[in-house]
Design a protein around this motif. Structure first.
Motif, short mmCIF file in Angstrom:
data_model
loop_
_atom_site.label_atom_id
_atom_site.label_comp_id
_atom_site.label_asym_id
_atom_site.label_seq_id
_atom_site.Cartn_x
_atom_site.Cartn_y
_atom_site.Cartn_z
N ALA A 116 -2.39 -0.07 -0.74
CA ALA A 116 -2.32 1.34 -0.34
C ALA A 116 -3.70 1.99 -0.43
CB ALA A 116 -1.32 2.08 -1.22
N MET A 119 -5.83 0.66 2.48
CA MET A 119 -5.51 1.29 3.76
C MET A 119 -5.99 2.73 3.80
SD MET A 119 -4.24 1.33 6.79
CE MET A 119 -3.13 -0.04 7.11
N TYR A 120 -5.83 3.48 2.71
CA TYR A 120 -6.26 4.87 2.68
C TYR A 120 -7.79 4.97 2.79
CZ TYR A 120 -7.00 9.66 1.16
OH TYR A 120 -7.40 10.98 1.09
N CYS A 135 0.50 6.48 2.20
CA CYS A 135 0.15 5.42 1.25
C CYS A 135 0.98 5.51 -0.02
CB CYS A 135 -1.34 5.50 0.91
SG CYS A 135 -2.41 5.10 2.31
N TYR A 138 4.38 3.90 0.48
CA TYR A 138 4.30 2.44 0.33
C TYR A 138 4.29 2.04 -1.14
CZ TYR A 138 2.36 -2.26 0.33
OH TYR A 138 2.15 -3.60 0.09
N THR A 139 3.47 2.71 -1.94
CA THR A 139 3.37 2.38 -3.37
C THR A 139 4.69 2.62 -4.09
OG1 THR A 139 1.00 2.89 -3.41
CG2 THR A 139 2.16 2.90 -5.51
N ILE A 202 2.18 1.42 7.51
CA ILE A 202 2.29 1.29 6.05
C ILE A 202 3.61 1.88 5.55
CG2 ILE A 202 1.11 3.43 5.40
CD1 ILE A 202 -0.30 1.78 3.20
#
Length: 272
Positions: A116, A119-120, A135, A138-139, A202
């Motif tokens: 995450a 990606m961020y 993100c 996703y986490t 994501i």
């Protein structure tokens, strides 16, 4: 009035430890079905899990420093260690409740937080709060998935994963970033459309982790024979991947993610 309080020396005996300590005590089931308390941990599988934890931690630091390629490699290395620690534990008879919980915490960092942040840092920071929210989804889904997996150990069919496994979800995300790094002219991270696609990817990957879709786990393949033609097929797949490794990994991981819908449909059809 009679003082019924136990002396300090006597009451302290009821506690597993007294004072400052760095010990672990846990219950294990013997082969005879008895429950025994043992102190200490198994070294080798937990050492491998620690290496996976270190890889995930390094990936986060690399992502924050803009070293995205190093962050990708570190998560791949964490996935390798994650697949190895369980096999080592089973091979030497070193499975334990502590190891299971430690493995989940390591997975949370390496496959829930590190991808995450990668990606961020790479492609969603320009979206501001929207990118941050995507993100975080996703986490959070990774945490839900690992918690559900822990409470379902020994209950679900070992042939299947319920929802995408967290290491595979991480591979989908990091391979998407890897392809974007290799083809910046196609995946322009300053383009709003590309950013929206990354945010959607994501979030969808996170939701697949907590879905009830069945995915074949391949845990039974390593203990039984398969037809010979499977080996040439695997060779052709590896040969195709060498043409472009990031694209190959992304395509295979996405195909596997989609295969769960087929697996779930076939499983329901057999039950009906």
């Amino acid at each position: 009035m009679t003082n019924t309080q136990k002396p300090e020396s006597e009451s302290s005996k009821d506690l597993p430890f007294d004072g400052i300590t760095f010990e672990v005590e846990e219950e294990e089931h013997t082969q005879e079905g008895q429950r025994v308390k043992r102190r200490g941990i198994y070294l080798w599988p937990n050492l491998i899990t620690t290496a996976a934890l270190l890889s995930g931690f390094y990936s986060i630091i690399a992502s924050m420093s803009g070293e995205f390629q190093q962050a990708i490699y570190a998560i791949f290395l964490a996935a390798l260690f994650d697949g190895l620690d369980g096999r080592v534990a089973r091979a030497i008879g070193a499975q334990s409740p502590f190891g299971e919980q430690f493995d989940s915490l390591s997975d949370m960092l390496a496959f829930g937080v590190a991808p995450a942040i990668l990606m961020y840092s790479w492609g969603l920071s320009d979206l501001g709060r929207i990118g941050l929210a995507a993100c975080f989804v996703y986490t959070a889904c990774a945490a839900f998935r690992l918690a559900r997996f822990n409470v379902q150990i020994g209950v679900v069919d070992k042939r299947y994963f319920i929802g995408v496994a967290s290491p595979l979800a991480a591979v989908i995300i990091i391979s998407l970033v890897w392809v974007g790094l290799d083809f910046p002219e196609i995946f322009d991270i300053k383009d709003g459309g590309v950013q929206i696609i990354n945010a959607a990817a994501i979030v969808i990957t996170g939701l697949l982790m907590i879905s009830n879709i069945k995915y074949y786990s391949f845990k039974t393949v390593e203990r039984k024979r398969v037809p010979f033609f499977v080996l040439p097929i695997a060779v052709f797949i590896f040969a195709a991947m060498t043409y472009n490794i990031p694209v190959g990994i992304l395509v295979i991981s996405v195909i596997y993610a989609l295969s769960g819908f087929v697996t779930t449909f076939l499983a329901k059809k057999q039950v009906s």
